[in-house]
Design a protein around this motif. Structure first.
Motif, short mmCIF file in Angstrom:
data_model
loop_
_atom_site.label_atom_id
_atom_site.label_comp_id
_atom_site.label_asym_id
_atom_site.label_seq_id
_atom_site.Cartn_x
_atom_site.Cartn_y
_atom_site.Cartn_z
N ASP A 146 105.27 -20.06 41.77
CA ASP A 146 106.01 -18.79 42.31
C ASP A 146 105.22 -17.89 42.91
N GLU A 147 105.66 -16.79 43.44
CA GLU A 147 104.92 -15.79 44.40
C GLU A 147 103.85 -15.30 43.41
N ASN A 148 103.84 -14.98 41.88
CA ASN A 148 102.52 -14.68 41.41
C ASN A 148 101.71 -15.56 40.89
N GLY A 149 102.03 -16.80 41.25
CA GLY A 149 100.98 -17.91 41.00
C GLY A 149 101.20 -18.49 39.65
N GLN A 150 102.36 -18.17 38.96
CA GLN A 150 102.64 -18.91 37.78
C GLN A 150 103.53 -20.26 37.95
N GLU A 151 102.92 -21.36 37.15
CA GLU A 151 103.46 -22.55 37.24
C GLU A 151 105.02 -22.56 36.72
N LYS A 152 105.94 -22.95 37.51
CA LYS A 152 107.31 -23.36 37.10
C LYS A 152 107.80 -24.61 37.27
N THR A 153 108.96 -24.80 36.52
CA THR A 153 109.38 -26.42 36.80
C THR A 153 110.83 -26.31 37.02
N TRP A 154 111.48 -27.26 37.68
CA TRP A 154 112.89 -27.38 37.93
C TRP A 154 113.18 -28.83 37.72
N THR A 155 114.42 -28.78 36.97
CA THR A 155 115.02 -30.15 36.72
C THR A 155 115.84 -31.02 37.99
N GLY A 156 116.00 -30.43 38.94
CA GLY A 156 116.38 -30.89 40.12
C GLY A 156 117.83 -30.59 40.00
N GLN A 157 118.48 -30.05 39.17
CA GLN A 157 119.95 -29.68 39.00
C GLN A 157 120.11 -28.18 39.27
N GLY A 158 121.32 -28.16 39.93
CA GLY A 158 121.63 -26.41 39.97
C GLY A 158 120.82 -26.03 41.43
N ARG A 159 120.73 -24.59 41.38
CA ARG A 159 120.18 -24.28 42.87
C ARG A 159 118.79 -24.56 43.05
#
Length: 133
Positions: free
Chosen positions: A100-113
């Motif tokens: 993200d903008e703060n450099g934190q690692e995020k994950t996404w399942t591929g579902q939803g927005r």
């Protein structure tokens, strides 16, 4: 419909509304209204009979349960134990990783927005496969 009811249920307004009708038209309207009222009375009487039969059956069942030494709570507890219990579905594993903008690692399942970062990258021409884990 509320305007119709306000005129229909107020004698003064009704007189003013039907002032231009002939006596034959008023008689025809009276006959039709009488028929409608009788239909409604018949339907109400049938519903009352149906409700009385239903209540009588309920009382018979209560008496039968009492004769057997059971209460309604016994039946409810038996039926609730036999129902299937639904468990919560396990969370889906993440398929995509991004920062993200703060450099934190995020994950996404591929579902939803689609996350804003991934959406912006896709609009810039990047592929979704570049974010795959």
């Amino acid at each position: 419909m509320s305007y119709f009811l306000s005129v229909f249920l107020n004698a003064r307004s009704l007189r003013a509304a039907v002032r231009e009708l002939t006596l034959e038209q008023l008689n025809e309207a009276c006959v039709k209204l009488t028929d409608i009222v009788e239909e409604r009375r018949t339907a109400e009487a049938a519903n009352q009979v149906k409700d009385a039969v239903r209540l009588q059956k309920i009382e018979e069942m209560k008496a039968l349960l009492a004769a057997e030494g059971l209460v309604i709570a016994d039946l409810v507890s038996v039926s609730s134990n036999s129902e299937k219990s639904f468990s919560k579905r396990a969370p889906r594993p993440a398929k995509y990783k991004y920062f993200d903008e703060n450099g934190q690692e995020k994950t996404w399942t591929g579902q939803g927005r689609t996350p804003l970062i991934i959406r912006r990258a896709l609009n810039e021409g990047k592929s979704l496969n570049e974010f795959a884990i």
